[in-house]
Design an enzyme around this catalytic site. Sequence first.
Site, PDB file in Angstrom:
ATOM      1  N   HIS A 170      -6.518 -12.807   0.070  1.00 23.15           N
ATOM      2  CA  HIS A 170      -6.533 -12.583  -1.455  1.00 23.15           C
ATOM      3  C   HIS A 170      -7.484 -13.618  -2.273  1.00 23.15           C
ATOM      4  O   HIS A 170      -6.925 -14.742  -2.570  1.00 23.15           O
ATOM      5  CB  HIS A 170      -4.954 -13.176  -1.940  1.00 23.15           C
ATOM      6  CG  HIS A 170      -3.989 -12.143  -1.517  1.00 23.15           C
ATOM      7  ND1 HIS A 170      -3.650 -11.010  -2.385  1.00 23.15           N
ATOM      8  CD2 HIS A 170      -3.376 -11.771  -0.199  1.00 23.15           C
ATOM      9  CE1 HIS A 170      -2.748 -10.391  -1.754  1.00 23.15           C
ATOM     10  NE2 HIS A 170      -2.599 -10.791  -0.628  1.00 23.15           N
ATOM     11  N   GLU A 226      -8.098 -13.528  -5.077  1.00 25.36           N
ATOM     12  CA  GLU A 226      -7.663 -13.858  -6.606  1.00 25.36           C
ATOM     13  C   GLU A 226      -6.723 -14.932  -6.754  1.00 25.36           C
ATOM     14  O   GLU A 226      -6.661 -15.402  -8.051  1.00 25.36           O
ATOM     15  CB  GLU A 226      -7.075 -12.194  -7.041  1.00 25.36           C
ATOM     16  CG  GLU A 226      -5.672 -12.060  -6.733  1.00 25.36           C
ATOM     17  CD  GLU A 226      -5.762 -11.518  -5.334  1.00 25.36           C
ATOM     18  OE1 GLU A 226      -6.741 -11.568  -4.388  1.00 25.36           O
ATOM     19  OE2 GLU A 226      -4.727 -11.175  -4.687  1.00 25.36           O
ATOM     20  N   CYS A 254      -6.521  -6.944   0.249  1.00 23.36           N
ATOM     21  CA  CYS A 254      -5.121  -6.809   1.128  1.00 23.36           C
ATOM     22  C   CYS A 254      -4.607  -5.281   1.107  1.00 23.36           C
ATOM     23  O   CYS A 254      -5.149  -4.535   1.668  1.00 23.36           O
ATOM     24  CB  CYS A 254      -4.290  -7.938   0.651  1.00 23.36           C
ATOM     25  SG  CYS A 254      -2.780  -8.263   1.995  1.00 23.36           S
ATOM     26  N   SER A 309       0.768  -1.191  -0.015  1.00 25.79           N
ATOM     27  CA  SER A 309      -0.043   0.054  -0.010  1.00 25.79           C
ATOM     28  C   SER A 309       0.810   1.448   0.156  1.00 25.79           C
ATOM     29  O   SER A 309       0.743   2.204  -0.542  1.00 25.79           O
ATOM     30  CB  SER A 309      -0.762   0.081   1.327  1.00 25.79           C
ATOM     31  OG  SER A 309      -0.254  -0.247   2.470  1.00 25.79           O
TER      32      SER A 309
HETATM   33  N1  GLN Z   1       1.467  -5.533   4.032  1.00 26.15           N
HETATM   34  C1  GLN Z   1       0.945  -4.827   2.739  1.00 26.15           C
HETATM   35  C2  GLN Z   1       0.709  -3.441   3.008  1.00 26.15           C
HETATM   36  O1  GLN Z   1       0.778  -2.852   3.869  1.00 26.15           O
HETATM   37  C3  GLN Z   1      -0.188  -5.689   2.342  1.00 26.15           C
HETATM   38  C4  GLN Z   1       0.212  -7.095   1.697  1.00 26.15           C
HETATM   39  C5  GLN Z   1      -0.633  -7.625   0.621  1.00 26.15           C
HETATM   40  O2  GLN Z   1      -1.200  -6.850   0.145  1.00 26.15           O
HETATM   41  N2  GLN Z   1      -0.402  -8.743   0.589  1.00 26.15           N
HETATM   42  O3  GLN Z   1       0.457  -2.769   1.986  1.00 26.15           O
END
Ligand code: GLN
Length: 200
Positions: free
Chosen positions: A180, A182, A82, A52
């Site tokens: 997830h 997907e 996620c 992110s």
């Molecule tokens: N830890 C990731 C984040 O902070 C997210 C992990 C993921 O999308 N599998 O964006």
Amino acid sequence: MTGSPTIGVFALQGDVREHVKMLESCGANAVPVRRLEELAAVDGLVLPGGESTTMYKLATTFGLLEPLRERLAEGMPALGTCAGMIMLADRIEAGIAGQETLGGLDVVVRRNAFGRQVDSFEADLDFASFDAPFHALFIRAPWVEKAGADVEVLARVAEGPAVGRIVAVRQDNVMATSFHPEITHDDRVHRYFVELVKRS
Ligand code: GLN
């Protein structure tokens, strides 16, 4: 809406291809979104898993941050998985300094919430309106720490140290999962979203 909706997958970072495949198997016309014109052409948008902090930086660099916020404010349906869940949260905990989100969901989301010991795990979830459990894959996942009154909880962790934690939510046309969907072969979360887009 009649016919196939066009659903974008935010494609500056993250696992884009898996979402495109899933959406197409659910009857949507799926397109990667990296530019303004591409964003303008979609009926709904998936924000994939990934990182992110990087998504936020790239969205800013590519001039997509404000246009994305505008589309969401106008009611564009969205699914965040996620890192995508983090992007759609109005507020986050454990973000890096200066990390912003797009917002859209009246929730507080905690990044990397399950802790280092359980970076990745799988769990069967009771998901609202599904008639059999959903086998979910979590990778350095966030959870929803607080959900506003208008947010529907779609799934919680059923057992273990994180029992009861919220891992899927929906508010009007915006939904998000900590896991997830997907990556597994179960397309029910994507079908649920495609139906949301069709009804919007
Ligand atoms: N830890 C990731 C984040 O902070 C997210 C992990 C993921 O999308 N599998 O964006």
